[in-house]
Motif scaffolding. Structure first.
Motif, PDB file in Angstrom:
ATOM      1  N   ASP A  38       0.829  -1.209   0.000  1.00 24.59           N
ATOM      2  CA  ASP A  38       0.000   0.000   0.000  1.00 24.59           C
ATOM      3  C   ASP A  38       0.865   1.261   0.000  1.00 24.59           C
ATOM      4  N   ALA A  47       0.766   4.064  -2.891  1.00 28.75           N
ATOM      5  CA  ALA A  47       0.512   5.485  -2.640  1.00 28.75           C
ATOM      6  C   ALA A  47       1.620   6.351  -3.234  1.00 28.75           C
ATOM      7  N   PRO A  67      -1.967   9.569   1.740  1.00 22.12           N
ATOM      8  CA  PRO A  67      -1.337   8.270   1.439  1.00 22.12           C
ATOM      9  C   PRO A  67      -1.917   7.117   2.248  1.00 22.12           C
ATOM     10  N   LEU A 125      -4.933   5.473   0.475  1.00 22.49           N
ATOM     11  CA  LEU A 125      -4.750   4.875  -0.850  1.00 22.49           C
ATOM     12  C   LEU A 125      -4.333   3.422  -0.672  1.00 22.49           C
TER      13      LEU A 125
END
Length: 547
Positions: A463, A467, A492, A495
């Protein structure tokens, strides 16, 4: 609804106006001709320069430019240690001396290994020999079994459910891959519609075995329903041969993949393909499962005690039905595997391989190519119907998503490519790899919210990388609004990558890596080689004559 205040910038950074001016300039033929003629003369002059030619030759002799450039980009510009290590790997791989040294070392190691366990006359073929193929099969099987057992689980009961589901899925995918191997690997018919035959088998089984008191049910027993499913799938394969067997392979592939889509759409729209549900529900449900009543009445408690299937508490729970289904699946896979290998070892199997290599030559030898292809298509379709029925028993419902190409055809073909064409042992290994990939990504989805999972840090790293890719890389050429629209935020932490799509990418990478390591798959085809009649095959096959 997106608040306007959340959007820092709505104007694109793709320099649309500048690009429009550039295209306007290229629309004038004189300007277009002048620019490209200048570039052509410049590149031609550079390529004909002897200094440049010598430099290019020396460079290509020592390094691979594209892996080197890719590695430098990863190592220098990606702010993640794991990606930097990957970039370093590509940089080392781009140096021909290092890559040649490693490949030669691996080749010598393999040659030493095969010479140690096989006679020299067989060792030269390695994995392509019968013994070498079996050794490779056992090697990969042990590793994959260890990985399957290593996958985390909460209790003994959930571990039993996990392992039994893996076994059933591996067996179902192996059976479907064996069917595809018979069509494509042995006979040479590129079949993208194996899920069509599997779907026919599953639907036939489901409709016939739904109880009579349910809508659309016929009340057959699972055993007779399975026989009917196999027969109907086989007949469908035989009938399909008449309009398609004489098609070129690319057209045959188009026809077969379209049949799967036709069946999937028909399940949504055709009321006759609904059973066991309400009048408006889609799919087939509540069909009978093999030996289900016997299992729940006599065996589930005993098996649970034998394997000590404790739950969240200290009490021992009854063994799930998937344990029995796993045993049925293993027996079915063994029987189908043995039967297909016996057929392929017969003269009929050699005829199919001859058809794969050259139909005209096979026809000139007096063989009826169409009849043999139709027989292969029918037998493979029947096998696929059996695999579809087994898969339906595991799912306990048959929906249109069952025939989704991304969740079926793509995965079966991945198992076929990774395992190795024309080798049924490879089909099992390929299916095992694909199923484990599915399970690992399912565990990763759960691990995103479970900090105690061993996959949690890995998912968090994915992840974080995602991001960075969206905000710092794509964000340099796109507006904030174009990021907020699909993802809902510019933060971030919010996302997250959809692991479903990453799973497909990883399966594709598994295919690519396996083909790079061995273009014929992990377990390549084992051709029939007659035994050497000489007492000492290592000795030369001739004697010098003295006159």
């Amino acid at each position: 609804m997106i608040e306007p205040g959340l959007v820092r910038e709505t104007e694109s950074k793709l320099y649309v106006r500048e690009l429009a001016y550039l295209f306007l300039l290229f629309s004038f033929k004189d300007a277009h001709r002048l620019i490209f003629d200048t570039l052509s003369r410049f590149t031609e002059g550079v390529t004909q320069n002897k200094y440049f030619q010598n430099l290019k030759e020396k460079t290509l002799t020592n390094v691979k430019p594209y892996p080197l450039l890719f590695g430098i980009i990863l190592f220098k510009y990606v702010p993640f240690d794991q990606i930097k290590m990957l970039g370093l790997f590509f940089m080392l791989y781009s140096i021909n001396q290092i890559s040649d040294f490693v490949s030669n070392g691996v080749e010598r190691l393999q040659r030493t290994f095969w010479n140690a366990i096989m006679p020299p006359s067989k060792a030269q073929y390695g994995r392509s020999s019968e013994r070498g193929s079996w050794i490779t099969f056992v090697f990969f099987l042990v590793i994959l079994m260890y990985i399957a057992w290593w996958l985390p689980s909460v209790t003994n009961f959930t571990k039993a459910m996990q392992i039994s589901r893996i076994i059933v899925l591996v067996c179902a995918f192996s059976i479907l891959a064996i069917s595809l191997n018979l069509h494509t690997g042995i006979t040479g018919m590129t079949n993208f519609g194996v899920i069509f035959f599997a779907g026919i088998g599953a639907i036939t089984l489901g409709i016939l075995t739904v109880p009579e008191d349910r809508p659309g049910g016929h009340g057959w027993s699972p055993f007779f329903g399975l026989i009917a499913a196999v027969l109907v799938s086989g007949v469908a394969g035989w009938l399909l041969a008449y309009p398609t067997a004489r098609l070129r392979m690319d057209y045959f592939a188009i026809v077969t993949i379209s049949l799967g889509e036709i069946l999937r759409i028909s399940m949504r729209a055709e009321p006759l393909l609904r059973a066991g549900t309400g009048t408006t529900a889609i799919g087939i449900q509540l069909y009978k499962l093999p030996l289900h009543d016997w299992w729940e009445s006599t065996m589930d408690k005993s098996v649970g005690e034998w394997f000590n299937l404790t739950g969240t508490g200290a009490e021992v729970q009854d063994a799930p039905y998937t344990v029995l289904l796993a045993a049925i699946a293993l027996i079915s896979l063994f029987l189908i595997w043995t039967l297909v290998d016996m057929m392929l070892s017969s003269p009929w199997g050699r005829i199919l391989r001859a058809i794969r290599e050259d139909e005209e030559v096979t026809m000139h030898h007096g063989h009826d190519v169409f009849r043999h292809k139709a027989t292969s298509l029918a037998i493979g379709a029947a096998i696929a119907g059996f695999g579809g029925a087994l898969w339906a028993w595991l799912n306990m419902s048959i929906l249109d998503d069952f025939i989704n190409p991304v969740k079926s055809t793509f995965l079966i073909w991945a198992a076929f490519i990774v395992g190795g064409r024309a080798n049924n042992r490879g089909m099992i290994i390929g299916a095992f790899i694909i199923v484990l990939t599915e399970f690992v990504f399912n565990l990763m989805v759960v691990a995103r919210g479970d900090i105690d999972s061993i996959f949690h840090e890995g998912v968090a790293g994915i992840d974080e990388f995602f991001a960075w890719l969206i905000l710092d890389v794509l964000g340099t050429v796109s507006s904030d609004l174009s990021i907020i629209e699909p993802f809902g935020s510019l933060e971030p932490e919010r996302l997250e990558m959809q692991l479903v799509y990453l799973k497909l990418v990883m399966i594709g990478l598994v295919i690519v890596v396996s083909l790079l390591l061995s273009e014929r798959g992990l377990l390549p085809e084992v051709p029939k080689r007659p035994d050497d009649p000489r007492p000492n095959p290592e000795q030369p096959s001739f004697e010098r004559r003295t006159e």
